[in-house]
Design an enzyme around this catalytic site. Structure first.
Site, PDB file in Angstrom:
ATOM      1  N   GLY A  22       0.820  -1.199   0.000  1.00 10.29           N
ATOM      2  CA  GLY A  22       0.000   0.000   0.000  1.00 10.29           C
ATOM      3  C   GLY A  22       0.856   1.251   0.000  1.00 10.29           C
ATOM      4  O   GLY A  22       2.027   1.198   0.366  1.00 10.29           O
ATOM      5  N   CYS A  28       5.113  -6.383   1.715  1.00  3.47           N
ATOM      6  CA  CYS A  28       5.561  -4.989   1.745  1.00  3.47           C
ATOM      7  C   CYS A  28       4.834  -4.206   2.849  1.00  3.47           C
ATOM      8  O   CYS A  28       5.113  -4.425   4.013  1.00  3.47           O
ATOM      9  CB  CYS A  28       5.416  -4.353   0.362  1.00  3.47           C
ATOM     10  SG  CYS A  28       6.484  -2.923   0.168  1.00  3.47           S
ATOM     11  N   HIS A  63       7.392  -7.941  -3.798  1.00  3.57           N
ATOM     12  CA  HIS A  63       6.065  -8.196  -4.364  1.00  3.57           C
ATOM     13  C   HIS A  63       6.046  -9.472  -5.210  1.00  3.57           C
ATOM     14  O   HIS A  63       6.442  -9.442  -6.368  1.00  3.57           O
ATOM     15  CB  HIS A  63       5.633  -7.014  -5.236  1.00  3.57           C
ATOM     16  CG  HIS A  63       5.279  -5.808  -4.448  1.00  3.57           C
ATOM     17  ND1 HIS A  63       4.018  -5.589  -3.944  1.00  3.57           N
ATOM     18  CD2 HIS A  63       6.028  -4.755  -4.040  1.00  3.57           C
ATOM     19  CE1 HIS A  63       3.991  -4.456  -3.277  1.00  3.57           C
ATOM     20  NE2 HIS A  63       5.202  -3.924  -3.318  1.00  3.57           N
ATOM     21  N   GLU A  95       3.559 -10.925  -6.459  1.00  3.06           N
ATOM     22  CA  GLU A  95       2.441 -10.946  -7.412  1.00  3.06           C
ATOM     23  C   GLU A  95       2.789 -10.352  -8.776  1.00  3.06           C
ATOM     24  O   GLU A  95       2.060 -10.551  -9.735  1.00  3.06           O
ATOM     25  CB  GLU A  95       1.222 -10.227  -6.808  1.00  3.06           C
ATOM     26  CG  GLU A  95       1.370  -8.712  -6.619  1.00  3.06           C
ATOM     27  CD  GLU A  95       2.069  -8.298  -5.317  1.00  3.06           C
ATOM     28  OE1 GLU A  95       2.840  -9.095  -4.769  1.00  3.06           O
ATOM     29  OE2 GLU A  95       1.847  -7.163  -4.859  1.00  3.06           O
ATOM     30  N   ASP A 113     -19.720 -10.682 -22.243  1.00  2.00           N
ATOM     31  CA  ASP A 113     -20.208 -10.704 -20.855  1.00  2.00           C
ATOM     32  C   ASP A 113     -21.719 -10.940 -20.769  1.00  2.00           C
ATOM     33  O   ASP A 113     -22.178 -11.802 -20.031  1.00  2.00           O
ATOM     34  CB  ASP A 113     -19.861  -9.396 -20.131  1.00  2.00           C
ATOM     35  CG  ASP A 113     -18.368  -9.096 -20.180  1.00  2.00           C
ATOM     36  OD1 ASP A 113     -17.594 -10.024 -20.489  1.00  2.00           O
ATOM     37  OD2 ASP A 113     -17.989  -7.940 -19.941  1.00  2.00           O
TER      38      ASP A 113
HETATM   39  N1  GLN Z   1       4.375   2.674   1.531  1.00  3.54           N
HETATM   40  C1  GLN Z   1       5.254   1.656   2.005  1.00  3.54           C
HETATM   41  C2  GLN Z   1       6.700   1.957   1.653  1.00  3.54           C
HETATM   42  O1  GLN Z   1       6.987   2.873   0.932  1.00  3.54           O
HETATM   43  C3  GLN Z   1       4.843   0.317   1.422  1.00  3.54           C
HETATM   44  C4  GLN Z   1       5.074   0.215  -0.055  1.00  3.54           C
HETATM   45  C5  GLN Z   1       4.441  -1.005  -0.643  1.00  3.54           C
HETATM   46  O2  GLN Z   1       3.644  -1.674  -0.030  1.00  3.54           O
HETATM   47  N2  GLN Z   1       4.747  -1.258  -1.907  1.00  3.54           N
HETATM   48  O3  GLN Z   1       7.583   1.253   2.119  1.00  3.54           O
END
Ligand code: GLN
Length: 525
Positions: free
Chosen positions: A62, A89, A176, A178, A235
């Site tokens: 986030g 993260c 990440h 994903e 759809d």
């Molecule tokens: N905002 C947080 C950071 O800068 C987390 C970033 C993220 O989840 N990609 O470390």
């Protein structure tokens, strides 16, 4: 549990709590790629309000900093579920914040690839991913190990690249998994969902058909009737076929011919849906009404609004004419909403969260006192296509390019008249036919012809002509957010241009649109 179970109550589900990362929906997608059902909810979700129990929980990345005053935090009840948890993260930083406030600003942002160095070779989470490339995107970092955790992986810049709780299956990773840049990220997510959460890999469209048909029957009940609009697109066709499989002719489809459909579209849709798929379909020719309302209008936004309003009006009138055999009232409106629209409306966007509502449907629901039924709302587009193929819908329809609701009205620039629509429609039909003949249709994401309201001089059979211009557009894209124009062979463009000028009255010139999105959009209006 509610009488009509949710998909998450039927299939083993991994819950993804979204902290607003641009990648959050990809976590859900990746899990489904190996047949595990995953559902995303905002990070503010109260665990007590869930009617089902997840097999595991993933806390997404986030944009916030966990130590900021307005930072979002997870409901502590998530830890009482006693299921494995994986923080990605921001998700890991949240775990560290909860367990000792050990997060701060890093000296520099880390964005890009890093190499994963696994310390605990026995860790089920990292099975088969040691030394792989992982993708970093963060500015904050852990200042130390959270209380009760140990380090199980590092990278050159991240001493706490992977952590796990000493006694519980709670994991955190700084990178990440994903995104595809993390070369073994999918393996890691699979390790988490299958080996740690023991989620069943039974999320297949074959299984979905079965459970969904039952779910529709439970929801609609033994007598109620359902109506829905179809457009000829994938759809609405898949949603209608599914309804017909579930409740037969208690589902009624309506195709509104708004006068700005493609060449022979209404007749073709009628043939495919009625004869081919056994759907109870009424085609309503409202061309005159739509074109009448569009008379003299040149502003693109106004055109869209007029078409939307006229549609609601026509649909309501026609729905009132459908009187179900046994005198039962119509109680439901079918809508082919897909999961990306749902994600768009529920994903966590912080204090200024906006919910997108679909104008046409909103209006119909209120005016007609109908309840909404959305059998595809858990599915991504590729899942809908697979479902369509399983339901016996042709490859051609299942892989059809998208077509805008306002149709040719926004591909005839300037005023929309029957004569102008005919020119755009015939040019488009030739263009698409040639694309299909060249075997290029499935390689292109969207292609169409536009009619430009400018006149240009030409010469045909020794006669001076003074006619309009057709612009051809073809784009390649994966998500329609960005797009590039398709690099046709010159010989192909030459052939299409020659056919259009020769076969379509009113066209003197053909041009090819070589603008990408951005700065242009896909459609011209
Ligand atoms: N905002 C947080 C950071 O800068 C987390 C970033 C993220 O989840 N990609 O470390």
């Amino acid at each position: 549990m509610s009488p009509v179970e949710q998909v998450s109550g039927i299939f083993d589900t991994i819950l993804v709590l979204d902290f607003g990362s641009q990648y959050s929906h990809l976590i859900t997608r990746r899990l489904r790629e190996f047949n595990i059902y995953a559902e995303m909810l905002p990070c503010t979700q109260k665990i007590a309000e869930l009617s089902w129990k997840p097999k595991g929980v993933i806390l997404s990345g986030g944009p916030y900093s966990v130590y900021a005053d307005d930072a979002p935090h997870v409901d502590p009840a998530v830890f009482d579920l006693n299921v494995p948890i994986l923080g990605i993260c921001y998700g890991m930083q949240e775990l560290a914040w909860i367990n000792g406030r050990k997060v701060g600003r890093g000296e520099k942002r880390e964005y890009g690839p890093a190499t994963l160095n696994v310390l605990d070779q026995a860790s089920p989470l990292f099975k088969g991913v040691d030394h792989s490339t992982v993708w970093m995107s963060h500015g904050d970092k852990l200042n130390g190990l959270p209380d009760g955790f140990k380090t199980i992986a590092t990278s050159d810049n991240s001493p706490y690249c992977g952590i796990v709780h000493e006694s519980k299956p709670i994991y955190g990773i700084q990178f990440h998994p994903e995104v595809t840049h993390s070369t073994h990220g999918k393996q890691l997510l699979k390790n988490f969902a299958v080996d740690l959460c023991h989620a069943n890999q039974n999320w297949t469209m074959e299984n979905f058909i079965e459970t969904e048909i039952q779910r529709i029957r439970d929801l609609v009940g033994p007598t109620a009737e359902v109506i829905g609009a179809v457009s000829g697109g994938v759809d609405s066709t898949v949603a209608s076929k599914l309804m017909t499989e579930a409740i037969g002719d208690r589902f009624h489809a309506i195709l509104v011919d708004n006068g700005v459909l493609r060449l022979n579209e209404a007749a073709n849709v009628k043939k495919i849906l009625t004869d081919g798929l056994g759907i109870d379909l009424t085609v309503v020719d409202a061309s005159a009404e739509f074109l009448g309302n569009l008379k003299g209008v040149t502003d693109p936004e106004k055109k869209r609004k007029i078409i939307g309003h006229t549609f609601i009006h026509v649909f309501e009138r026609e729905a009132a004419r459908i009187t179900p055999k046994d005198g039962q009232e119509i109680q439901f409106l079918l809508q082919g909403t897909l999961y990306p629209d749902v994600i768009e409306s529920i994903s966590f966007k912080g204090p200024s969260q906006t919910i997108k509502t679909h104008h046409n449907v909103g209006g119909l629901l209120d005016n007609m006192k109908l309840k909404l039924i959305e059998p595809l709302r858990e599915l991504f587009k590729d899942e809908v296509r697979h479902l369509g193929e399983l339901l016996g819908i042709s490859h051609e329809l299942v892989w059809r390019h998208p077509f805008p609701g306002p149709g040719l009205a926004i591909r005839v620039l300037g005023e929309v008249t029957e004569a102008q629509v005919a020119i755009a429609r015939n040019a488009d039909s030739i263009y698409i036919e040639e694309i299909r003949n060249a075997g290029l249709y499935d390689k292109i994401s969207q292609a169409f012809a536009c009619l430009l309201p400018v006149k240009s001089v030409g010469v045909m059979g020794d006669q001076r002509t003074y006619e309009q211009v057709i612009a051809l557009r073809a784009i390649e894209t994966t998500d329609f957010m960005t797009a590039d124009w398709y690099p046709f062979e010159h010989s192909f463009l030459k052939k299409v241009a020659s056919r259009i000028v020769n076969e379509v009255d009113g066209v003197a010139r053909v041009t090819y649109d070589i603008t990408s999105k951005p700065p242009a959009t896909v459609e011209w209006e």
